[in-house]
Design an enzyme around this catalytic site. Sequence first.
Site, PDB file in Angstrom:
ATOM      1  CG  ASP A  37      71.742   4.888  17.114  1.00 43.28           C
ATOM      2  OD1 ASP A  37      71.571   6.271  17.395  1.00 43.28           O
ATOM      3  OD2 ASP A  37      71.546   4.297  15.632  1.00 43.28           O
ATOM      4  CE  LYS A  42      77.057   8.336  14.976  1.00 45.72           C
ATOM      5  NZ  LYS A  42      76.951   8.801  16.263  1.00 45.72           N
ATOM      6  CB  THR A 104      58.448   2.724  17.293  1.00 44.25           C
ATOM      7  OG1 THR A 104      57.574   3.002  16.393  1.00 44.25           O
ATOM      8  CG2 THR A 104      59.271   1.482  17.035  1.00 44.25           C
ATOM      9  CB  SER A 122      62.832  13.585  20.580  1.00 39.52           C
ATOM     10  OG  SER A 122      63.608  12.379  20.901  1.00 39.52           O
ATOM     11  CG  ASP A 126      56.714  21.649  25.223  1.00 39.28           C
ATOM     12  OD1 ASP A 126      57.106  21.387  26.654  1.00 39.28           O
ATOM     13  OD2 ASP A 126      57.036  22.238  24.536  1.00 39.28           O
ATOM     14  CB  THR A 152      65.649  28.536  31.280  1.00 36.99           C
ATOM     15  OG1 THR A 152      64.211  28.708  31.350  1.00 36.99           O
ATOM     16  CG2 THR A 152      66.210  29.159  32.737  1.00 36.99           C
ATOM     17  CG  HIS A 178      62.102  23.560  23.553  1.00 37.14           C
ATOM     18  ND1 HIS A 178      63.170  24.456  23.650  1.00 37.14           N
ATOM     19  CD2 HIS A 178      62.940  22.530  22.504  1.00 37.14           C
ATOM     20  CE1 HIS A 178      64.140  24.242  22.990  1.00 37.14           C
ATOM     21  NE2 HIS A 178      64.054  23.125  22.414  1.00 37.14           N
ATOM     22  CB  THR A 232      71.242  22.858  18.826  1.00 36.45           C
ATOM     23  OG1 THR A 232      70.069  22.214  19.138  1.00 36.45           O
ATOM     24  CG2 THR A 232      70.727  24.229  17.857  1.00 36.45           C
TER      25      THR A 232
END
Length: 317
Positions: A37, A42, A104, A122, A126, A152, A178, A232
């Site tokens: 990260d 973190k 990046t 992420s 798609d 699904t 998606h 989510t």
Amino acid sequence: MKVFNKKVAIIGTGFVGTSIAYSMINQGIANELILVDIDKAKSEGEAIDLLDGVSWGQENVNVWAGDYQDCQDADIVVITAGANQKPGQSRLDLVSINAEIMKTIVNNIMKSGFDGILVIASNPVDVLTYVAWQASGLPVSRVIGTGTTLDTTRFRKELSQRLAIDPRNVHGYIIGEHGDSEVAVWSHTMIGTKPILEIVDTTERLTSDDLPIISDKVKNTAYEIIDRKQATYYGIGMSTARIVKAILNNEQAILPVSAYLDGQYGQQDVFTGIPAVVGNQGVTDIIELNLNAAEKELFQKSVTQLKQVMASLQPNA
């Protein structure tokens, strides 16, 4: 056959990245997890916290905070980093900023000498899977998006709750983007061994009028969750862990991932959610469902929308 060390790197230790790590540890999927990260403190904190629970898991997993160079010998790198979807915002609204972030990240991964499989989680997944593929130089088979795996499982959950059966006995797929243009493939949905269209209107639990309601509910579940808790992560965490498990164990599992279409479904040069065979070489086959006329039209619209977004990212668009 490729032999894995079961070493997985996760880029991004926000809610999604840590949920993926947590799911993988609980299921004993990997032997080694590297958390990467931009905020090193973190990732270090998350690694310590996750390690505290390893002794209660199925396997002994080594979890540690690293950097991009540590991706060199990873079997899989999972990318979760990017701007988060906010209330009232569609996944496609995120595209410009997250496309640059993705380029990046992938460039940094590839500089390490990485030669494994990329799994993209992420959003918009798609489009970003396509961006990651172009930036990586890897074969299309080894760049996989989470696609419609989460959609699904939401679809199967809704049907299982209405029909009061185990969701693992619901067999059906959401395909396409998606996101808002996704398509429920009712013509190939089965309850056990029985087509759902033979069950509709034979029980008060499921009528013809319910089908579009279910499709819309599945499509809008993310917005409902974001309105309530801003993000989510558990569902996509478990869905991504499922994909990683299929790769590391060479399952040749059929999963609705975001995969590259090169003529299948009449589509070219696009990543989108479709059932595909997933194993230790990545995506080895695309399962072409015989869609009915309405499903074909909706799928075409979904793919067209994705291509329009991709075109908007081109320098001269």
